[in-house]
Scaffold this motif. Structure first.
Motif, mmCIF file in Angstrom:
data_model
loop_
_atom_site.group_PDB
_atom_site.id
_atom_site.type_symbol
_atom_site.label_atom_id
_atom_site.label_comp_id
_atom_site.label_asym_id
_atom_site.label_seq_id
_atom_site.Cartn_x
_atom_site.Cartn_y
_atom_site.Cartn_z
ATOM 1 N N LEU A 122 15.760 -18.456 -75.678
ATOM 2 C CA LEU A 122 17.153 -18.467 -76.117
ATOM 3 C C LEU A 122 18.131 -18.533 -74.956
ATOM 4 O O LEU A 122 19.064 -19.339 -74.958
ATOM 5 N N GLU A 123 17.939 -17.674 -73.963
ATOM 6 C CA GLU A 123 18.887 -17.635 -72.847
ATOM 7 C C GLU A 123 18.885 -18.938 -72.069
ATOM 8 O O GLU A 123 19.939 -19.484 -71.745
ATOM 9 N N GLU A 126 20.571 -21.850 -74.097
ATOM 10 C CA GLU A 126 22.006 -21.736 -74.313
ATOM 11 C C GLU A 126 22.776 -21.614 -73.005
ATOM 12 O O GLU A 126 23.806 -22.259 -72.823
ATOM 13 N N GLU A 127 22.263 -20.784 -72.096
ATOM 14 C CA GLU A 127 23.003 -20.474 -70.874
ATOM 15 C C GLU A 127 22.549 -21.278 -69.661
ATOM 16 O O GLU A 127 23.196 -21.221 -68.607
ATOM 17 N N ARG A 128 21.432 -21.986 -69.768
ATOM 18 C CA ARG A 128 20.884 -22.737 -68.635
ATOM 19 C C ARG A 128 20.585 -21.822 -67.457
ATOM 20 O O ARG A 128 20.816 -22.167 -66.297
ATOM 21 N N GLN A 164 17.124 -19.159 -83.556
ATOM 22 C CA GLN A 164 16.458 -20.100 -82.656
ATOM 23 C C GLN A 164 16.734 -21.533 -83.079
ATOM 24 O O GLN A 164 17.011 -22.391 -82.242
ATOM 25 N N ASP A 166 19.278 -22.676 -84.498
ATOM 26 C CA ASP A 166 20.672 -23.013 -84.224
ATOM 27 C C ASP A 166 20.875 -23.462 -82.786
ATOM 28 O O ASP A 166 21.901 -24.053 -82.460
ATOM 29 N N ARG A 167 19.906 -23.197 -81.918
ATOM 30 C CA ARG A 167 20.017 -23.614 -80.508
ATOM 31 C C ARG A 167 19.665 -25.084 -80.317
ATOM 32 O O ARG A 167 19.930 -25.643 -79.256
ATOM 33 N N ARG A 247 28.751 -22.817 -84.035
ATOM 34 C CA ARG A 247 27.989 -23.554 -83.033
ATOM 35 C C ARG A 247 27.559 -24.909 -83.586
ATOM 36 O O ARG A 247 27.523 -25.913 -82.859
#
Length: 321
Positions: A122-123, A126-128, A164, A166-167, A247
């Motif tokens: 997840l991180e 989303e956050e790269r 998950q 949704d990512r 999102r």
């Protein structure tokens, strides 16, 4: 980079990948849209339809790093992100990066891993970035996760939760080739693997420029309201238990902008939104129990909404998203 340059870049990459992957130009375009929009792709299809080959061909065409991870129930989060190990020669801890430290990651059979391992993605998606032992490591750009799952064999799997799903910018299916395409595939692979002969025709710097430039594609106020009307309709539909999140509406906007750029236009049209709506929105909708077991029910729901939501009759181009 201009919009026309993005259009030409996409054409070059599509034609290059098509030397290996036959008859899947729309799928290739979705991969290009995902990597330019800094999104990720969930490929759902049976084994042997070319999912791994597509990911490798895309990576070789862009001249970027590629790693494949086979997801299994015993896979740990540290197997993805990496670990700190003690170097006896230096008498200190060193960081050994995991396979996530690359440009294109193929997460094969992602639903076979435990929820703990799935959530570790997840991180980074989303956050790269990846946080390990209190230290944040920034991932390379571009960064694309292509996750696959088999829709038929569900024994021993852990379905991806809504958070998950949704990512992922897109959920797409490769599908079987037609009879003629199947013959062309056999001919093309008869004397060897064409992937071995594939040469890069773009660089990671080209993709990064495209990532910075596609946002100049103009989106009118009417088009924004049209996208929002489709999203809100997913939340109020009788068969929907959970509609598309904010999102998801942002994902529809980004995908529509990149799709327009791939077509060589610097503005978004209703047809762009319609082309992106199903692969962007369908997997973000949770259906009520009566509809959950119907194959492709979410896709049908979005398709029906596209026929009922009013399309803007006039699309002024002066308002920019």
């Amino acid at each position: 980079m201009s919009i026309e340059a993005i259009h030409q870049l996409a054409d070059r990459i599509r034609n290059n990948v098509s030397q290996v992957i036959i008859g899947k130009e729309e799928i290739i375009d979705k991969m290009l849209i995902a990597i330019i929009a800094s999104g990720h792709v969930l490929l759902e299809d049976v084994p042997g339809t070319g999912k791994t080959l597509l990911a490798k061909a895309l990576a070789k065409s862009i001249d970027c790093s590629f790693k494949r991870i086979q997801f299994t129930p015993d896979l740990l989060p540290s197997d993805l992100s990496g670990i700190h190990f003690y170097n006896q020669k230096l008498s200190e801890f060193e960081f050994r990066p995991g396979p996530l430290f690359t440009n294109i990651v193929l997460a094969d059979e992602i639903n076979r891993a435990t929820p703990r391992t799935q959530s570790s993605l997840l991180e980074c998606m989303e956050e790269r970035q990846v946080s390990i032992d209190g230290t944040t490591h920034v991932l390379e750009r571009p960064f694309l996760v292509i996750a696959t799952q088999n829709p038929i064999e569900q024994q021993g799997t852990f379905p991806l939760p809504e958070a998950q799903l949704d990512r992922f910018l897109f959920k797409v299916k490769m599908g079987y080739p037609s009879s003629e395409e199947g013959i062309d595939i056999m001919k093309r692979f008869m004397s060897g693997n064409p992937l071995d002969l594939l040469k890069p025709i773009a660089s990671t710097a080209d993709i990064q420029e495209a990532q910075n430039a596609y946002t100049s594609v103009r989106v009118s106020e009417d088009m924004l309201r049209y996208m929002m009307a489709i999203v809100e309709a997913t939340r109020t539909h009788a068969d929907s238990a959970l509609g598309v999140s904010p999102r998801g509406s942002q994902a529809l906007l980004k995908a529509s902008q990149v799709y327009a750029a791939l077509k060589g236009r610097d503005y978004v049209m209703p047809d762009d939104v319609k082309a992106m709506a199903i692969p962007v929105l369908a997997h973000r909708i949770a259906l009520r129990s009566a509809q959950r077991l119907r194959p492709e029910a979410a896709e049908k729901l979005v398709e029906s909404l596209l026929q009922t939501v009013a399309v803007p009759s006039d699309t002024p181009l002066m308002t920019r998203a």
